[in-house]
Structures are given as structure tokens and as C-alpha cells.
Motif scaffolding. Structure first.
Motif, mmCIF file in Angstrom:
data_model
loop_
_atom_site.group_PDB
_atom_site.id
_atom_site.type_symbol
_atom_site.label_atom_id
_atom_site.label_comp_id
_atom_site.label_asym_id
_atom_site.label_seq_id
_atom_site.Cartn_x
_atom_site.Cartn_y
_atom_site.Cartn_z
ATOM 1 N N VAL A 123 52.065 74.485 51.548
ATOM 2 C CA VAL A 123 52.355 75.125 53.153
ATOM 3 C C VAL A 123 52.640 73.917 53.578
ATOM 4 O O VAL A 123 53.733 74.424 54.511
ATOM 5 C CB VAL A 123 50.779 75.564 53.329
ATOM 6 C CG1 VAL A 123 50.460 76.378 53.988
ATOM 7 C CG2 VAL A 123 49.812 76.860 51.940
ATOM 8 N N ARG A 124 52.404 72.829 53.588
ATOM 9 C CA ARG A 124 53.086 71.871 53.785
ATOM 10 C C ARG A 124 53.811 71.727 54.150
ATOM 11 O O ARG A 124 55.164 71.892 55.242
ATOM 12 C CB ARG A 124 52.085 70.624 53.665
ATOM 13 C CG ARG A 124 50.796 70.748 53.985
ATOM 14 C CD ARG A 124 50.001 69.498 54.152
ATOM 15 N NE ARG A 124 48.412 68.936 54.100
ATOM 16 C CZ ARG A 124 47.987 68.950 54.873
ATOM 17 N NH1 ARG A 124 48.846 68.713 56.019
ATOM 18 N NH2 ARG A 124 46.789 69.359 55.682
ATOM 19 N N LYS A 128 45.209 73.110 60.775
ATOM 20 C CA LYS A 128 44.561 74.025 61.081
ATOM 21 C C LYS A 128 44.420 75.887 60.905
ATOM 22 O O LYS A 128 44.158 76.380 60.030
ATOM 23 C CB LYS A 128 44.433 74.813 62.849
ATOM 24 C CG LYS A 128 43.658 73.821 64.091
ATOM 25 C CD LYS A 128 44.173 74.069 64.702
ATOM 26 C CE LYS A 128 43.319 73.005 66.439
ATOM 27 N NZ LYS A 128 43.780 73.182 67.305
ATOM 28 N N ILE A 129 45.800 76.037 60.221
ATOM 29 C CA ILE A 129 46.712 77.178 59.341
ATOM 30 C C ILE A 129 45.990 77.158 58.062
ATOM 31 O O ILE A 129 45.636 78.358 57.239
ATOM 32 C CB ILE A 129 48.268 77.091 59.745
ATOM 33 C CG1 ILE A 129 48.696 77.041 61.187
ATOM 34 C CG2 ILE A 129 48.450 78.041 58.191
ATOM 35 C CD1 ILE A 129 50.055 77.143 60.939
ATOM 36 N N LEU A 130 45.849 76.269 57.218
ATOM 37 C CA LEU A 130 45.426 75.983 56.006
ATOM 38 C C LEU A 130 43.702 76.222 56.193
ATOM 39 O O LEU A 130 43.086 77.055 54.811
ATOM 40 C CB LEU A 130 45.416 74.947 55.235
ATOM 41 C CG LEU A 130 46.749 74.346 54.697
ATOM 42 C CD1 LEU A 130 47.208 73.143 54.393
ATOM 43 C CD2 LEU A 130 47.054 74.811 52.931
ATOM 44 N N GLU A 131 43.187 75.350 57.011
ATOM 45 C CA GLU A 131 41.500 75.853 56.787
ATOM 46 C C GLU A 131 41.533 77.216 57.257
ATOM 47 O O GLU A 131 40.434 78.241 56.605
ATOM 48 C CB GLU A 131 40.897 75.841 57.974
ATOM 49 C CG GLU A 131 39.550 75.966 59.015
ATOM 50 C CD GLU A 131 39.001 74.743 59.806
ATOM 51 O OE1 GLU A 131 38.169 74.738 59.708
ATOM 52 O OE2 GLU A 131 39.550 73.962 60.439
ATOM 53 N N LEU A 178 51.538 86.231 61.239
ATOM 54 C CA LEU A 178 52.873 85.820 60.016
ATOM 55 C C LEU A 178 52.499 84.323 59.435
ATOM 56 O O LEU A 178 52.437 84.363 58.076
ATOM 57 C CB LEU A 178 53.671 85.446 60.648
ATOM 58 C CG LEU A 178 55.122 85.442 59.943
ATOM 59 C CD1 LEU A 178 55.184 86.630 59.005
ATOM 60 C CD2 LEU A 178 56.582 85.265 60.369
ATOM 61 N N ARG A 179 51.697 83.339 60.156
ATOM 62 C CA ARG A 179 52.362 82.578 59.788
ATOM 63 C C ARG A 179 50.530 81.696 58.823
ATOM 64 O O ARG A 179 51.048 80.833 57.785
ATOM 65 C CB ARG A 179 51.599 80.654 61.121
ATOM 66 C CG ARG A 179 53.148 80.696 61.136
ATOM 67 C CD ARG A 179 52.489 79.213 62.359
ATOM 68 N NE ARG A 179 53.916 79.410 63.190
ATOM 69 C CZ ARG A 179 54.164 78.225 64.359
ATOM 70 N NH1 ARG A 179 53.019 78.675 65.322
ATOM 71 N NH2 ARG A 179 55.239 78.762 65.125
ATOM 72 N N ILE A 180 49.449 82.350 59.201
ATOM 73 C CA ILE A 180 47.937 82.120 58.018
ATOM 74 C C ILE A 180 48.547 83.134 56.903
ATOM 75 O O ILE A 180 48.363 83.209 55.670
ATOM 76 C CB ILE A 180 46.846 82.992 59.241
ATOM 77 C CG1 ILE A 180 46.472 82.196 60.684
ATOM 78 C CG2 ILE A 180 46.012 82.549 58.255
ATOM 79 C CD1 ILE A 180 45.624 81.954 61.083
ATOM 80 N N GLU A 226 49.873 83.295 51.065
ATOM 81 C CA GLU A 226 50.748 84.960 50.105
ATOM 82 C C GLU A 226 50.768 83.304 49.198
ATOM 83 O O GLU A 226 50.533 83.335 47.904
ATOM 84 C CB GLU A 226 52.129 84.722 50.802
ATOM 85 C CG GLU A 226 51.543 86.100 51.247
ATOM 86 C CD GLU A 226 52.871 86.616 53.209
ATOM 87 O OE1 GLU A 226 53.619 85.507 51.903
ATOM 88 O OE2 GLU A 226 53.047 87.374 53.752
ATOM 89 N N GLN A 227 50.933 81.905 49.915
ATOM 90 C CA GLN A 227 51.284 80.572 48.691
ATOM 91 C C GLN A 227 50.317 80.568 47.916
ATOM 92 O O GLN A 227 49.973 79.972 46.704
ATOM 93 C CB GLN A 227 51.826 79.090 49.766
ATOM 94 C CG GLN A 227 52.748 80.383 50.365
ATOM 95 C CD GLN A 227 54.152 79.826 49.754
ATOM 96 O OE1 GLN A 227 54.005 79.579 48.841
ATOM 97 N NE2 GLN A 227 55.629 79.817 50.479
#
Length: 223
Positions: A182-183, A198-201, A85-87, A92-93
Motif C-alpha cells: 500500500v505504501r 490515515k488510508i491504512l488506518e 477509491l484509495r481506501i 484490496e491489497q
């Protein structure tokens, strides 16, 4: 039953016409008369189903965000990837940010509903289900009132940044804008910066394999 089905068909025809007109000529220039001319549906029937152009624009923008979420989830399934869900939300963003700044027609629509206050009004309302999913899955220790305050704050910030970017006041890249969204989102949930990194990467790595395009006004395709 037949009258109900006919009503649904008529309502969808009106919505499709507004989507096309909003995309091609913008929110400001589109009128109920334009929809009448495009569909042949009389104005009284249009206003029966939809009380205001403002509500229609807000609904179309919300549906567009939902369409992105649904299409990203379908992409994960098609690639046999475990849905995170987080990734997925970060992707989506990124998609929403890039499309709305790179497609001139969509950018104009977003800007016009932003300066009319429609964007922030429906963004706040639309974020409710998003927060509910994260609260349920990750057990976020946030009260209903805290979530509402975060929604208002985040929506207000992104509204201001969006309009000032389009007006040229803020000189930042689309990727910087997407990363900021996202942040801001995950900082509000209490995530530590290394985890957000890590999520952004991971999100950008998956996004880099995607071929994203608008197929028909506000419809999106991911290959």
C-alpha cells in the motif's frame, strides 16, 4: 448464434477446469491432458481457445484480482458506505496479501507463476486500469511513460518480496507485506506519509469488520 454460444460455454468449461486444477495441484503439475480428462473436451479444442498454459494462468490471476476489486466495491454498497477509491484499493491489497499467504494452494500457485515470470508480466499489464482510475479521479500529474516506469518498478519489487517471503528468506508478517504494498503504491502517486497512514488506518478498520473467504478455487466472498 448457436455455434458462438456453444463456443463460449466450451471456453468457460475449459477455464473452470484450469482454475480447479491450478488451485488443487498447482501450475507446474497441471497439463492440457488433465483438462481433457476432467472435461472430456479434446486437446485440439483446448489449444484452439487457449494457446498456452502460461497465458491461461496469467488470465486467471488477473481475473482473481478483478474479482477482489468487484467484491470489495459490492461490500461498500451493501454496507451503504461511500466508495473511496484509495481506501477500497488499500483493502484490496490487504485481502489479496492475506489470502495468498494464508491459503496454501493459492500460495503455491502464486509462487509457481512468480518463478515462471508470469506474475510480473500480468501484474504490470493488470495495473494499467488501476492507474487509469486513480489518474482520472485524482488528476495525478504523471505522463504515460512515468506511469509505465512506476508499474515496472513496483511490480518488480513486489514480485521479489513475494517470492522471497514464500521461500522463507524474508521473515516479515503478512500485514507488514500488505502495508508495504500500500505504501509503495501511494508513495508512487506522490501522497504524503500522514495521508497514507490515515488510508491504512481506515482500511484496516473496515477490513476488521469483513469476513473474507475463498468459496470455490479462485472465487472470493466478503460478508
Amino acid at each position: 448464434m448457436a455455434n458462438y454460444e456453444n463456443g463460449i460455454i466450451t471456453k468457460n468449461r475449459i477455464l473452470d477446469a484450469f482454475r480447479e486444477l491450478f488451485y488443487k495441484q498447482g501450475y507446474k503439475k497441471t497439463t492440457f491432458v488433465d483438462v481433457l480428462n476432467l472435461t472430456g473436451i479434446n486437446q485440439g479444442l483446448i489449444t484452439y481457445y487457449f494457446k498456452s498454459k502460461r497465458a491461461i494462468a496469467g488470465s486467471i490471476h488477473t481475473e482473481f484480482r478483478i474479482e477482489i476489486k468487484k467484491t470489495v466495491k459490492e461490500y461498500f454498497a451493501a454496507q451503504n458506505m461511500e466508495y473511496d477509491l484509495r481506501i477500497a484499493t488499500a483493502i484490496e491489497q490487504i485481502i489479496y496479501s492475506r489470502i495468498k499467504f494464508e491459503d496454501e494452494n493459492l500460495k503455491r500457485f502464486i509462487y509457481e507463476i512468480s518463478i515462471e515470470g508470469i506474475f510480473i508480466e500480468y501484474e504490470i499489464a493488470g495495473l494499467k486500469s488501476f492507474w487509469d482510475m486513480h489518474v482520472e479521479q485524482y488528476g495525478l500529474p504523471l505522463s504515460e511513460s512515468e506511469i509505465k516506469m512506476i508499474q515496472v518498478r513496483n511490480s518488480s519489487l513486489t514480485w521479489g518480496i513475494t517470492t522471497k517471503m514464500i521461500e522463507g528468506y524474508l521473515d516479515i508478517s503478512v500485514d507488514e507485506y500488505a502495508e508495504l504494498r500500500v505504501r509503495l503504491m501511494y508513495q508512487s502517486m506522490g501522497l504524503e506519509e500522514p495521508l497514507i497512514d490515515k488510508i491504512l488506518e481506515k482500511s484496516y478498520k473496515i477490513y476488521g469488520r469483513m469476513d473474507v473467504s475463498l468459496t470455490d478455487h479462485f472465487n472470493i466472498m466478503i460478508l
